[in-house]
Scaffold this active site. Structure first.
Site, PDB file in Angstrom:
ATOM      1  N   ARG A 100       0.856  -1.132  -0.046  1.00  0.00           N
ATOM      2  CA  ARG A 100      -0.111  -0.072  -0.023  1.00  0.00           C
ATOM      3  C   ARG A 100       0.859   1.161  -0.077  1.00  0.00           C
ATOM      4  O   ARG A 100       1.882   1.206   0.558  1.00  0.00           O
ATOM      5  CB  ARG A 100      -0.954  -0.214   1.103  1.00  0.00           C
ATOM      6  N   LYS A 116      -2.785  -2.029   7.620  1.00  0.00           N
ATOM      7  CA  LYS A 116      -3.912  -1.577   8.324  1.00  0.00           C
ATOM      8  C   LYS A 116      -4.374  -2.417   9.384  1.00  0.00           C
ATOM      9  O   LYS A 116      -3.973  -3.572   9.695  1.00  0.00           O
ATOM     10  CB  LYS A 116      -5.220  -2.029   7.330  1.00  0.00           C
ATOM     11  N   HIS A 132      -2.309   2.194  -5.740  1.00  0.00           N
ATOM     12  CA  HIS A 132      -3.192   1.091  -5.588  1.00  0.00           C
ATOM     13  C   HIS A 132      -3.449   0.225  -6.912  1.00  0.00           C
ATOM     14  O   HIS A 132      -3.718  -0.985  -6.715  1.00  0.00           O
ATOM     15  CB  HIS A 132      -4.627   1.525  -4.946  1.00  0.00           C
ATOM     16  N   ARG A 150      -0.656  -2.250  -6.818  1.00  0.00           N
ATOM     17  CA  ARG A 150      -1.143  -3.242  -5.947  1.00  0.00           C
ATOM     18  C   ARG A 150      -2.141  -4.303  -6.273  1.00  0.00           C
ATOM     19  O   ARG A 150      -1.783  -5.447  -6.145  1.00  0.00           O
ATOM     20  CB  ARG A 150      -1.541  -2.768  -4.525  1.00  0.00           C
ATOM     21  N   HIS A 176      -4.374  -8.870   3.921  1.00  0.00           N
ATOM     22  CA  HIS A 176      -6.002  -8.848   4.005  1.00  0.00           C
ATOM     23  C   HIS A 176      -6.367  -9.777   5.301  1.00  0.00           C
ATOM     24  O   HIS A 176      -5.820 -11.132   5.264  1.00  0.00           O
ATOM     25  CB  HIS A 176      -6.561  -9.415   2.724  1.00  0.00           C
ATOM     26  N   TYR A 225      -9.831 -10.705  -6.569  1.00  0.00           N
ATOM     27  CA  TYR A 225      -8.995 -11.011  -7.642  1.00  0.00           C
ATOM     28  C   TYR A 225      -9.311 -12.209  -8.525  1.00  0.00           C
ATOM     29  O   TYR A 225      -8.912 -12.409  -9.727  1.00  0.00           O
ATOM     30  CB  TYR A 225      -7.407 -10.890  -6.902  1.00  0.00           C
TER      31      TYR A 225
END
Length: 308
Positions: free
Chosen positions: A149, A180, A248, A251, A274, A283
């Protein structure tokens, strides 16, 4: 009062009492023309439309390909019309009140093709300022080669330290980042990214040897996310890509290309950091989209005409 009279009276109310702009009134008129057409086709007066009629017409619009957002806007216009009829004492309830548009499908993230990603990574943009070109090349390699990120990229330091949010370890070929939810993870970096980062570090002292940040601006301060967005956009346009690239997107490209090559969704989840596999599953849709395009382009029977 017939349908035309009701619509005209409602629009007059909107124009005179609420003083709506002509463009807004035209949009309301379009919505009510659709409502009138549906009602006429069903043989039902506007004042006798029920909730079941509205739901059926929503299904018809959705089946015809109208987007959830478009249907939501139409329903908003109808809902306001019947709310006014209720205030005027012409209907006992609003048939649109509890009707919602179909949920809009979540758009797929945009990803570069492999050739486009390589084209961007190998492009040299700043012949007069080698340090700037080396820095931007290293950023591209880490964003695309490690799926970072942009906040993780800006948080990288040259080496580990007590205050470091993240750091690069070239000996172990890893980037240690703070993602995150303040979750740390280690991401492998490939040979191309290692070479690019080494080339940047060799020139990095020209702008700020004292700052621990890996990526620095002209004044020796840590590079911001906004600056990286601007640099990527500029680099992608100079490289001849048709779509301006943002961090992004690289990414997304990383995740899509790894999944296409490996088919390992769990591994992609770990690499991206994630917390939920459902976030990564988008994806698989990108992967299928890629395969479908390849099939359409290559298979001799992919584009058969109907009836042949």
């Amino acid at each position: 009062m017939d349908a035309d009279g009701l619509v005209d009276r409602y629009l007059t109310y909107q124009r005179v009492e609420r003083r709506l702009a002509d463009r807004t009134l035209a949009l309301y008129h379009e919505d009510l023309v659709k409502l009138r057409a549906f009602a006429e086709a069903a043989g039902v007066p506007l004042l006798q439309v029920h909730n079941a009629h509205i739901r059926r017409w929503v299904a018809q619009m959705h089946g015809a390909g109208r987007s959830g957002r478009g249907i939501a806007l139409i329903l908003s216009g109808w809902r306001g019309f019947y709310a006014w009829l209720g205030r005027e004492g012409m209907v006992g309830s609003n048939p649109v009140q509890d009707v919602r548009a179909p949920r809009a499908g979540k758009p797929l993230p945009k990803a570069l093709g492999v050739d486009e990603a390589v084209q961007l990574a190998e492009f040299s943009a700043e012949a007069d300022e080698p340090w700037l070109d080396a820095r931007d090349a290293a950023m591209v390699e880490l964003l695309y080669g490690a799926g970072l990120r942009v906040a993780e990229l800006t948080g990288l330091d040259v080496r580990a330290g007590p205050q470091a949010r993240g750091w690069i370890d070239l000996d172990a070929a890893e980037a240690h980042v703070l993602g995150k939810g303040s979750k740390r993870r280690s991401v492998p970096i490939g040979a191309q990214a290692q070479r690019a980062v080494k080339a940047w570090i060799a020139l990095r002292g020209e702008v700020g040897a004292l700052n621990p940040a890996l990526f620095l601006g002209r004044h020796g301060t840590r590079l911001t996310s906004q600056s990286i967005w601007q640099r990527l956009r500029r680099r992608s346009l100079l490289a001849g890509l048709t779509t301006p690239v943002h961090p992004h997107m690289l990414r997304h490209s990383f995740a899509s290309h790894v999944l296409q090559s490996s088919g390992d969704l769990r591994a992609v989840q770990e690499l991206l950091g994630h917390a939920n596999i459902a976030t990564t599953q988008v994806y698989t849709r990108l992967d299928f989209q890629h395969l479908a395009k390849a099939y359409d382009a290559a298979h001799p029977r992919a584009r058969r005409k109907a009836g042949t």
